[in-house]
Design a protein around this motif. Structure first.
Motif, mmCIF file in Angstrom:
data_model
loop_
_atom_site.group_PDB
_atom_site.id
_atom_site.type_symbol
_atom_site.label_atom_id
_atom_site.label_comp_id
_atom_site.label_asym_id
_atom_site.label_seq_id
_atom_site.Cartn_x
_atom_site.Cartn_y
_atom_site.Cartn_z
ATOM 1 N N ASN A 1 0.344 29.297 5.424
ATOM 2 C CA ASN A 1 -0.594 29.045 4.527
ATOM 3 C C ASN A 1 -2.120 29.555 5.052
ATOM 4 O O ASN A 1 -1.997 29.850 5.978
ATOM 5 N N GLU A 2 -2.768 30.064 4.060
ATOM 6 C CA GLU A 2 -4.024 30.453 4.398
ATOM 7 C C GLU A 2 -5.079 29.963 3.408
ATOM 8 O O GLU A 2 -4.953 30.025 2.505
ATOM 9 N N VAL A 3 -5.961 29.179 3.858
ATOM 10 C CA VAL A 3 -7.036 28.483 3.152
ATOM 11 C C VAL A 3 -8.262 28.915 3.715
ATOM 12 O O VAL A 3 -8.532 29.184 4.728
ATOM 13 N N THR A 4 -9.285 28.165 2.930
ATOM 14 C CA THR A 4 -10.778 28.183 3.109
ATOM 15 C C THR A 4 -11.132 26.931 3.128
ATOM 16 O O THR A 4 -10.928 26.170 2.201
ATOM 17 N N LEU A 5 -11.823 26.573 4.124
ATOM 18 C CA LEU A 5 -12.533 25.408 4.211
ATOM 19 C C LEU A 5 -13.843 25.174 3.623
ATOM 20 O O LEU A 5 -14.711 25.776 4.178
ATOM 21 N N LEU A 6 -14.031 24.181 2.757
ATOM 22 C CA LEU A 6 -15.478 23.984 2.211
ATOM 23 C C LEU A 6 -15.883 22.433 2.611
ATOM 24 O O LEU A 6 -15.004 21.622 2.502
ATOM 25 N N GLN A 7 -16.923 22.590 3.113
ATOM 26 C CA GLN A 7 -17.458 21.198 3.701
ATOM 27 C C GLN A 7 -19.012 21.204 3.058
ATOM 28 O O GLN A 7 -19.510 22.342 2.933
ATOM 29 N N ARG A 8 -19.405 19.720 2.676
ATOM 30 C CA ARG A 8 -20.863 19.820 2.538
ATOM 31 C C ARG A 8 -21.741 20.501 3.314
ATOM 32 O O ARG A 8 -21.665 20.283 4.473
ATOM 33 N N ASP A 9 -22.789 20.977 2.774
ATOM 34 C CA ASP A 9 -23.724 21.731 3.549
ATOM 35 C C ASP A 9 -23.547 22.431 4.923
ATOM 36 O O ASP A 9 -24.094 22.429 5.807
ATOM 37 N N ALA A 10 -22.279 23.242 4.699
ATOM 38 C CA ALA A 10 -21.945 24.146 5.545
ATOM 39 C C ALA A 10 -21.134 25.320 4.972
ATOM 40 O O ALA A 10 -20.826 25.334 3.786
ATOM 41 N N ALA A 11 -21.489 26.594 5.481
ATOM 42 C CA ALA A 11 -20.850 27.889 4.882
ATOM 43 C C ALA A 11 -19.283 27.522 4.931
ATOM 44 O O ALA A 11 -18.525 26.999 5.746
ATOM 45 N N PRO A 12 -18.694 28.037 4.053
ATOM 46 C CA PRO A 12 -17.119 28.305 3.741
ATOM 47 C C PRO A 12 -16.524 28.805 4.875
ATOM 48 O O PRO A 12 -17.092 29.701 5.615
ATOM 49 N N GLU A 13 -15.311 28.248 5.522
ATOM 50 C CA GLU A 13 -14.748 28.827 6.829
ATOM 51 C C GLU A 13 -13.415 29.271 6.366
ATOM 52 O O GLU A 13 -12.483 28.347 6.043
ATOM 53 N N LYS A 14 -12.938 30.318 6.571
ATOM 54 C CA LYS A 14 -11.938 30.941 6.131
ATOM 55 C C LYS A 14 -10.861 30.847 7.408
ATOM 56 O O LYS A 14 -11.174 31.476 8.716
ATOM 57 N N LEU A 15 -9.754 30.120 7.400
ATOM 58 C CA LEU A 15 -8.953 29.968 8.605
ATOM 59 C C LEU A 15 -7.848 31.125 8.495
ATOM 60 O O LEU A 15 -7.276 31.528 7.303
ATOM 61 N N PRO A 16 -7.270 31.612 9.550
ATOM 62 C CA PRO A 16 -6.356 32.647 9.411
ATOM 63 C C PRO A 16 -4.836 32.258 8.844
ATOM 64 O O PRO A 16 -4.565 31.104 8.775
ATOM 65 N N LEU A 17 -4.100 33.137 8.454
ATOM 66 C CA LEU A 17 -2.801 32.946 7.792
ATOM 67 C C LEU A 17 -2.125 32.369 8.995
ATOM 68 O O LEU A 17 -1.829 33.096 10.077
ATOM 69 N N GLN A 18 -1.375 31.332 9.057
ATOM 70 C CA GLN A 18 -0.675 30.568 9.937
ATOM 71 C C GLN A 18 0.151 29.779 9.530
ATOM 72 O O GLN A 18 0.535 29.363 8.434
ATOM 73 N N SER A 19 1.258 29.358 10.475
ATOM 74 C CA SER A 19 2.222 28.051 9.972
ATOM 75 C C SER A 19 1.427 26.935 9.256
ATOM 76 O O SER A 19 0.174 26.576 9.875
ATOM 77 N N LYS A 20 2.102 26.402 8.588
ATOM 78 C CA LYS A 20 1.344 24.885 7.974
ATOM 79 C C LYS A 20 1.154 24.136 9.031
ATOM 80 O O LYS A 20 0.003 23.234 9.140
ATOM 81 N N LEU A 21 1.961 24.076 10.286
ATOM 82 C CA LEU A 21 1.530 22.905 11.243
ATOM 83 C C LEU A 21 0.228 23.400 12.035
ATOM 84 O O LEU A 21 -0.880 22.447 12.172
ATOM 85 N N ALA A 22 0.146 24.596 12.325
ATOM 86 C CA ALA A 22 -0.959 25.150 13.003
ATOM 87 C C ALA A 22 -2.145 24.964 12.251
ATOM 88 O O ALA A 22 -3.308 24.618 12.645
#
Ligand code: C5P
Length: 221
Positions: free
Chosen positions: A184-205
């Motif tokens: 999976n490859e996702v972007t994390l959105l948190q309040r008052d923080a810039a979006p953080e894109k995480l690399p394509l990796q296993s769902k467990l990682a």
């Protein structure tokens, strides 16, 4: 005695597609393997948390994780709200059916003798994440957004509208991402923080990465 960044914390994770009955042998569901939710539950347990997985998936529970089986969105709502007050982190990874069958049949439905079509009335299900968002006091609340277009705009809106603290956004139109895949490859959105894109990796990682961001927000609280 548990050790780890989430030792002493209670984490509840929902997983799988809810199952909405039509009759005793038929149902409506969402395309969801439950793998991401299970990976998050495992990652939380690895960090020493007391983890409950509320699941409509048939997958076996990860080691050390308590399992609460559910079927419909309303079952899931009840299981989540029951535990929410006494929880430090709640993660809604389940693919909840937005609608359920208005009146499921008690007996198996028969084909129409005159070969006419069939119409099934649906009614809206409660939005569980939004309900928890309204009840939230000290809990850290995490939701998911699976979108096929304008991912970050929709996800940012969901973060605010549902009063979540983190939204895990994934673009399910991409190959190798999301539904049924092990990566999976996702972007994390948190309040008052810039979006953080995480690399394509296993769902467990990926689950370990997400859980480490969550631990940063809740440890020491
Ligand atoms: O609005 P949408 O379904 O895209 O939002 C996704 C997020 O909301 C997911 O975290 C999902 O688990 C949650 N959700 C919910 N109850 C619903 C629909 C979605 O908790 N009825």
């Amino acid at each position: 005695q548990q050790t780890g960044r989430l030792a002493g914390k209670k984490v509840v994770v929902s997983a799988g597609g809810t199952v909405e009955p039509i009759d005793p042998v038929r149902f409506i569901t969402n395309r969801s393997s439950g793998k991401m939710g299970y990976a998050l539950a495992q990652a939380a347990a690895e960090q020493g948390a007391d983890v409950t997985l509320v699941s409509s998936s048939e997958l076996p529970a990860p080691v050390g994780v308590a399992m609460v089986p559910v079927q419909s969105a309303r079952d899931l709502l009840a299981a989540m709200t029951e535990r929410f007050e006494d929880t430090d982190v709640a993660i809604m990874a389940a693919a909840v059916s937005d609608y359920r069958v208005a009146t499921p049949a008690d007996q198996k439905m028969k084909k129409n003798a005159d070969h006419a079509g069939l119409t099934i009335d649906l009614v809206e299900n409660p939005d569980i994440l939004a309900t928890l968002g309204q009840q939230k006091t000290t809990q850290y609340l995490v939701g998911f957004a699976a979108e096929t277009q304008d991912l970050l705009t929709y996800a940012q809106n969901k973060l605010e509208k549902k009063n979540a603290d983190m939204l895990v956004a994934n673009d399910v139109s991409k190959a190798q991402v999301g539904f049924g895949h092990d990566t999976n490859e996702v972007t994390l959105l948190q309040r008052d923080a810039a979006p953080e894109k995480l690399p394509l990796q296993s769902k467990l990682a990926l689950a370990r990465d997400i859980m480490s961001r969550i631990a940063t927000q809740v440890e020491g609280k």
